[in-house]
Enzyme design. Structure first.
Site, PDB file in Angstrom:
ATOM      1  N   ASP A  34      -0.189 -49.938 -24.257  1.00 58.38           N
ATOM      2  CA  ASP A  34       1.122 -49.125 -24.437  1.00 58.38           C
ATOM      3  C   ASP A  34       2.373 -50.013 -24.589  1.00 58.38           C
ATOM      4  O   ASP A  34       3.220 -49.738 -25.088  1.00 58.38           O
ATOM      5  CB  ASP A  34       1.286 -47.982 -23.520  1.00 58.38           C
ATOM      6  CG  ASP A  34       1.509 -48.512 -22.119  1.00 58.38           C
ATOM      7  OD1 ASP A  34       1.169 -49.642 -22.083  1.00 58.38           O
ATOM      8  OD2 ASP A  34       1.458 -47.623 -21.305  1.00 58.38           O
ATOM      9  N   SER A  35       2.045 -51.447 -24.540  1.00 55.92           N
ATOM     10  CA  SER A  35       3.253 -52.377 -24.938  1.00 55.92           C
ATOM     11  C   SER A  35       3.516 -52.413 -26.347  1.00 55.92           C
ATOM     12  O   SER A  35       4.524 -52.970 -26.628  1.00 55.92           O
ATOM     13  CB  SER A  35       2.665 -53.871 -24.351  1.00 55.92           C
ATOM     14  OG  SER A  35       1.407 -54.065 -25.117  1.00 55.92           O
ATOM     15  N   ASP A  43      -4.712 -48.031 -24.421  1.00 58.59           N
ATOM     16  CA  ASP A  43      -4.234 -47.344 -23.340  1.00 58.59           C
ATOM     17  C   ASP A  43      -3.784 -45.946 -23.358  1.00 58.59           C
ATOM     18  O   ASP A  43      -3.406 -45.463 -24.562  1.00 58.59           O
ATOM     19  CB  ASP A  43      -2.788 -48.096 -23.186  1.00 58.59           C
ATOM     20  CG  ASP A  43      -2.603 -49.068 -22.016  1.00 58.59           C
ATOM     21  OD1 ASP A  43      -3.410 -48.988 -21.272  1.00 58.59           O
ATOM     22  OD2 ASP A  43      -1.750 -50.015 -22.263  1.00 58.59           O
ATOM     23  N   LYS A  67      -7.579 -46.952 -21.011  1.00 59.61           N
ATOM     24  CA  LYS A  67      -7.240 -47.421 -19.684  1.00 59.61           C
ATOM     25  C   LYS A  67      -6.000 -46.600 -19.203  1.00 59.61           C
ATOM     26  O   LYS A  67      -5.219 -45.909 -19.962  1.00 59.61           O
ATOM     27  CB  LYS A  67      -6.422 -48.781 -19.908  1.00 59.61           C
ATOM     28  CG  LYS A  67      -5.747 -49.442 -18.856  1.00 59.61           C
ATOM     29  CD  LYS A  67      -5.538 -51.100 -18.957  1.00 59.61           C
ATOM     30  CE  LYS A  67      -4.485 -51.461 -19.927  1.00 59.61           C
ATOM     31  NZ  LYS A  67      -3.282 -50.901 -19.189  1.00 59.61           N
ATOM     32  N   GLU A  84      -2.975 -46.000 -15.671  1.00 60.34           N
ATOM     33  CA  GLU A  84      -2.477 -46.520 -14.635  1.00 60.34           C
ATOM     34  C   GLU A  84      -2.493 -45.596 -13.370  1.00 60.34           C
ATOM     35  O   GLU A  84      -2.237 -44.572 -13.630  1.00 60.34           O
ATOM     36  CB  GLU A  84      -1.135 -46.682 -15.087  1.00 60.34           C
ATOM     37  CG  GLU A  84      -0.789 -47.923 -16.205  1.00 60.34           C
ATOM     38  CD  GLU A  84       0.531 -48.062 -16.773  1.00 60.34           C
ATOM     39  OE1 GLU A  84       1.401 -47.567 -15.989  1.00 60.34           O
ATOM     40  OE2 GLU A  84       0.531 -48.868 -17.589  1.00 60.34           O
ATOM     41  N   GLU A  86      -1.773 -56.252 -12.309  1.00 63.14           N
ATOM     42  CA  GLU A  86      -0.853 -56.718 -13.003  1.00 63.14           C
ATOM     43  C   GLU A  86       0.423 -57.288 -12.245  1.00 63.14           C
ATOM     44  O   GLU A  86       0.774 -56.525 -11.159  1.00 63.14           O
ATOM     45  CB  GLU A  86      -0.074 -55.823 -14.035  1.00 63.14           C
ATOM     46  CG  GLU A  86       1.434 -56.233 -14.634  1.00 63.14           C
ATOM     47  CD  GLU A  86       1.696 -55.592 -16.085  1.00 63.14           C
ATOM     48  OE1 GLU A  86       0.944 -54.730 -16.576  1.00 63.14           O
ATOM     49  OE2 GLU A  86       2.958 -55.773 -16.517  1.00 63.14           O
TER      50      GLU A  86
HETATM   51  O1  KIV Z   1       0.291 -52.544 -22.455  1.00 60.67           O
HETATM   52  C1  KIV Z   1      -0.324 -53.519 -22.156  1.00 60.67           C
HETATM   53  O2  KIV Z   1      -0.106 -54.512 -22.906  1.00 60.67           O
HETATM   54  C2  KIV Z   1      -0.815 -53.858 -20.809  1.00 60.67           C
HETATM   55  C3  KIV Z   1      -0.980 -55.184 -20.368  1.00 60.67           C
HETATM   56  C4  KIV Z   1       0.321 -56.001 -20.210  1.00 60.67           C
HETATM   57  C5  KIV Z   1      -2.044 -55.273 -19.378  1.00 60.67           C
HETATM   58  O3  KIV Z   1      -1.394 -52.673 -20.199  1.00 60.67           O
END
Ligand code: KIV
Length: 274
Positions: A54-55, A93, A123, A125, A192
């Site tokens: 989600d980055s 994510d 994924k 959180e 992280e």
């Molecule tokens: O969204 C992302 O890129 C991440 C990584 C920084 C682990 O969750």
């Protein structure tokens, strides 16, 4: 130069292979990608896991946080990555708001992501607070990667992107959360921005692989955001980031060369014309 892999390593990476890599103490290389072209390159270069993170909200959309990106947008990025990937395990994510409010909403969104993208895992959180969502998603047969420590979807609560779990109480909670995620059935765990000693301890206590970012060398693998490690973003330089290229400069030079060639009519040449 792409990495040469032997035939066992050439197989499609699965949850089984990730577990085997931990058992054999073979480090796991994970990197983010959000589009077909970059995913083709990182897959061919031998990356084990591609994270459609989600980055994307930051690096693809220019938002200040990961919060604005939607499930529909993550699906567009993930479909392009899956189309490009032959070997790597692809993790998507689940974005902010797609799993926190209601466990049934969470499992519906996880199923939608898996069905529409063809990815290998999702994924999420967090730990206990999303326990029911995790259980339902895993019961539906979907591999889940956990994410603890600096969880960027909680940035408004944290108030900064500083290192997490430096204090004993938070470190003790993080250890409990890591065990909770393993017991719930997660297939891997991202850690992280936590102290290296804590990440090493968690890695030694868990049977599932840990993947660190800003968590030292003691985890089972490492993850970096592709655009950051390629040096495409000159403003983002945290201590944990190793920059493997300076593409901001290379792309800037190539494009300004092109602009001047167009302006002075040295492009296209007769050979480049029909
Ligand atoms: O969204 C992302 O890129 C991440 C990584 C920084 C682990 O969750």
């Amino acid at each position: 130069m792409s990495t040469q892999l032997n035939s066992a390593e050439n197989r499609k990476v699965t949850t089984k292979r990730l577990k085997e890599m931990k058992e054999q103490k073979e480090k796991i290389a994970m990197i983010t990608a959000y589009d077909y072209t970059m995913a083709t390159l990182v897959d061919a270069a031998g990356v084990d896991v591609i994270l459609v993170g989600d980055s994307a909200s930051n690096v693809m959309q220019g938002n200040k946080t990961t919060l604005p990106v939607t499930t529909e947008e993550m699906i567009v990025y993930a479909k392009s990555v899956v189309r490009a990937t032959k070997r790597a395990f692809v993790v998507v994510d689940m974005p902010f708001g797609s799993y926190q409010s209601n466990p049934y909403h969470a499992v519906d969104n996880a199923i939608k992501i898996m069905k529409e993208t063809g990815a290998d895992a999702v994924k999420l959180e967090g730990a206990q607070a999303i326990g029911e969502a995790l259980r339902l998603i895993i019961t539906a047969g979907i591999p889940v990667v956990g994410h603890l420590g600096l969880t960027p979807q909680s940035i408004n609560q944290f108030g900064s992107y500083g290192v997490r779990a430096k204090e004993e109480a938070e470190a003790a909670q993080l250890i409990k959360d890591a065990h909770f995620l393993e017991e719930t059935g997660c297939c891997a765990l991202v850690l992280e921005k936590i102290p290296a000693g804590l990440a090493t301890r968690i890695t030694s206590e868990l049977n599932i692989p840990t993947i660190g970012i800003g968590a030292g060398a003691g985890t089972d693998g490492q993850v970096l955001v592709l655009q950051d490690m390629l040096g495409m973003n000159t403003l983002f330089k945290p201590k944990f980031l190793r920059q493997y290229a300076n593409l901001a400069e290379e792309i800037g030079n190539a494009v300004s060369h092109y602009v001047s060639d167009v302006k002075n009519v040295s492009f296209p040449s007769a050979e480049e014309s029909y």
